[in-house]
Design an enzyme around this catalytic site. Structure first.
Site, short mmCIF file in Angstrom:
data_model
loop_
_atom_site.label_atom_id
_atom_site.label_comp_id
_atom_site.label_asym_id
_atom_site.label_seq_id
_atom_site.Cartn_x
_atom_site.Cartn_y
_atom_site.Cartn_z
N HIS A 134 0.85 -1.19 0.00
CA HIS A 134 0.00 0.00 0.00
C HIS A 134 0.89 1.25 0.00
CE1 HIS A 134 0.56 0.37 4.43
NE2 HIS A 134 0.63 -0.95 4.34
N ALA A 135 0.33 2.41 0.16
CA ALA A 135 1.04 3.68 -0.04
C ALA A 135 2.33 3.83 0.76
CB ALA A 135 0.10 4.85 0.25
#
Length: 85
Positions: A15-16
């Site tokens: 994820h980010a």
């Protein structure tokens, strides 16, 4: 050329936050670094590419590193994945 595979163990996948950390780690090396997931391969030094892969927990990614500092890059990135993903 160095290639290794790693199976993602983080429950959120790439994820980010870890994507940004991975890109930052890859950017330290002069070598060309590609990361391939189940659906596509992208430049590991590009945040949007890494995030667009959609890698989930349990997916296996393959990193391919080619260049003058490939040995150091492969070792550092493999350790990064073990520590963070």
């Amino acid at each position: 050329m160095k290639t290794f595979e790693y199976t993602i163990t983080d429950e959120l996948g790439i994820h980010a936050r870890p994507a940004g950390m991975l890109v930052k780690e890859a950017a330290q090396f002069k070598s060309s670094i590609k990361i391939a997931g189940p659906k596509k391969e992208v430049d590991a030094k590009r945040i949007m590419g890494v995030m667009s892969m959609g890698v989930k927990m349990g997916d296996t990614v393959r990193l391919t590193i080619e260049g003058e500092d490939e040995d150091a890059a492969a070792a550092a990135l493999e350790q990064f994945l073990k520590d963070n993903l």
